[in-house]
Design a protein around this motif. Structure first.
Motif, mmCIF file in Angstrom:
data_model
loop_
_atom_site.group_PDB
_atom_site.id
_atom_site.type_symbol
_atom_site.label_atom_id
_atom_site.label_comp_id
_atom_site.label_asym_id
_atom_site.label_seq_id
_atom_site.Cartn_x
_atom_site.Cartn_y
_atom_site.Cartn_z
ATOM 1 N N VAL A 1 1.186 5.695 5.239
ATOM 2 C CA VAL A 1 0.532 6.726 4.422
ATOM 3 C C VAL A 1 0.175 7.910 5.308
ATOM 4 N N TYR B 1 -2.472 1.449 6.786
ATOM 5 C CA TYR B 1 -2.809 2.875 6.926
ATOM 6 C C TYR B 1 -1.625 3.692 7.436
ATOM 7 N N VAL C 1 0.834 -1.208 0.000
ATOM 8 C CA VAL C 1 0.000 0.000 0.000
ATOM 9 C C VAL C 1 0.867 1.255 0.000
ATOM 10 N N HIS D 1 -6.235 5.845 0.031
ATOM 11 C CA HIS D 1 -5.459 4.737 0.577
ATOM 12 C C HIS D 1 -5.721 4.589 2.079
ATOM 13 N N HIS E 1 2.294 1.867 -3.489
ATOM 14 C CA HIS E 1 1.280 2.371 -4.418
ATOM 15 C C HIS E 1 0.934 3.818 -4.099
ATOM 16 N N SER E 2 0.862 4.166 -2.813
ATOM 17 C CA SER E 2 0.556 5.539 -2.425
ATOM 18 C C SER E 2 1.652 6.501 -2.861
#
Length: 451
Positions: free
Chosen positions: A359, A356, A305, A318, A308-309
């Protein structure tokens, strides 16, 4: 075939970033594993400690959470000190004090002594994680920051992957010199932090300008890139420390962090007891082994994640999608289900809660710099840490009054959905550096062509 100058420049930039990642991140990652094991091993100790010290569910929740009061009180001053005197000295100080306090926690004799020890541990460790986030801003551009944070924060699930079996084994087998196994758990897992302080002076440079593993050209390129980002934050506006502490945007992020931390630390601290209630009659060692499953999945999700963020420079969706997944999983845990389905739901909660984090903690650096960044990151983390106190404590009260832990998990699930809603209300923000002329990049390219 001759490569174009632009390709050569991009390769040199990537090589420079890779050098920094290889040199800094493994050690910071190892430190965070040690820190997080010391932070959460109380959840494993509770499997036998609560009975020996006659600690109720409410008292355990308070002991788990009071750590963050100490963290809250000293977090902002700690980050400002780190920014002024440098990471090497200040992080070494943090490591020494928290290692000593963590080991001494193994000698408490009552619930009130445990409260005092956990509060002192929070004071000792205060500023460590926001200091690391601030420190990464001295080395990485915004477009690399979420992934850099993720490569450190995978220490959270990995601490449970490593700490779970080790903690379970200690609880079942280590009773040296007449001390209970939970006491040895806290002592043995606290000592490595103090030892790591000695390595900090050798392995943790404060700023790029003082290192030898980068060339002068690479140091200049990093400095140019970071200065350009600083100029572009808030369209050239500057923000004082006082202004940062009153900024609505900083407080918006802080509230998102509060509701997420309320739930995520409830999940972390109560996870061993959740699994023990599902696996009735099983050993502490087996519980420790099964804790590896959700944490390994959360580790993989965190890396994917964050990458990708960073690649898309998108943060809101996200964060929100990860938080919704974790929230729904915790809500469903309150319903009757099999042991296998419980582990699936716990895995989904871990995937959402952990992915989480990098990000979220990359976001203050998008619009804060210098002392304002030190204060803002510390404020956001402080408010989140208040959620880490409230969550386990409230869930402990709910369990004691209802006799059912799952009602508390429903409360945590709702908290995650509130965090997701607040995430979607954040303003869309893309770094100006992604669209403005790349002056520093151009300079680096020119030097590459000269070579």
């Amino acid at each position: 075939m001759v490569s174009s100058p632009g390709i050569v420049s991009s390769l040199k930039e990537a090589a420079t970033v890779r050098k920094i990642q290889i040199r800094l991140l493994p050690f910071l990652f190892a430190l965070y594993v040690v820190a997080f094991i010391d932070r959460i091993n109380l959840g494993f100790a509770a499997l036998t400690m609560n009975r020996e010290l006659a600690i109720t569910s409410q008292q355990f929740g308070f002991a788990a959470g009071i750590f963050f009061w100490g963290y809250l009180l000293f977090e902002i001053p700690s980050n400002l000190i780190l920014h002024r005197i440098g990471a090497r000295v200040w992080i070494a100080r943090i490591l020494v004090t928290w290692g000593i306090v963590a080991a001494l926690t193994g000698f408490v004799q009552s619930a009130h002594q445990l409260y005092a020890a956990r509060f002192a541990l929070g004071l000792a460790e205060a500023g460590y994680f926001p200091g690391i986030v601030l420190y990464l801003g001295y080395w990485f551009r915004q477009r690399e920051k979420a992934q850099a944070i993720a490569l450190i924060l995978i220490g959270i699930p990995l601490a449970s992957v490593l700490g779970g079996p080790i903690s379970g084994f200690i609880l079942d087998h280590v009773r040296w010199f007449g001390l209970s196994s939970w006491r040895w758990l806290l002592i043995l897992e606290g000592l490595p932090a103090a030892g790591c302080a000695l390595l900090t002076n050798l392995l943790l440079p404060s700023r790029p300008a003082e290192v030898k593993f980068l060339t002068d050209e690479e140091k200049e390129w990093i400095a140019d890139q970071l200065k350009q980002e600083d100029r572009e934050k808030l369209c050239g506006q500057t923000m004082s420390v006082a202004g940062t502490l009153a900024s609505p945007r900083v407080w918006h992020l802080a509230c998102i962090g509060f509701f997420h931390a309320f739930a995520s630390y409830t999940f972390v601290f109560w996870l061993p007891q959740i699994l023990m209630s599902v696996l009735v009659g099983q050993s502490n060692t087996l519980v420790g082994l099964l804790i590896m499953v959700p944490n390994l999945l959360g580790l993989v999700a965190m890396i994917l994640v964050s990458r990708h963020s960073d690649r898309t420079l998108e943060r809101r969706y996200h964060m929100a999608s990860a938080t919704v997944l974790a929230g729904i999983a915790l809500l469903l845990l309150g319903m009757p289900h099999s042991s296998l389905f419980s582990i699936i739901l716990l895995s989904a909660a871990a995937i959402g809660a952990y992915s989480y984090l990098p990000v979220f903690f990359s976001m203050p650096g998008e619009f804060l710099t210098g002392f304002s960044a030190a204060a803002g990151i510390a404020l956001v983390t402080s408010v989140a840490n208040f959620g880490r106190f409230v969550g386990p404590y409230i869930v402990g009260i709910i369990r004691q009054r209802t006799g059912n832990l799952y009602h508390g998990l429903i409360c945590a699930g709702v908290s995650l959905l509130i965090s997701a809603s607040l995430s979607l209300l954040l303003p869309k923000h893309v770094l100006a550096s992604e669209h403005a002329p790349r002056r520093a990049d151009a300079a680096f390219k020119t030097r590459s062509e000269a070579v």
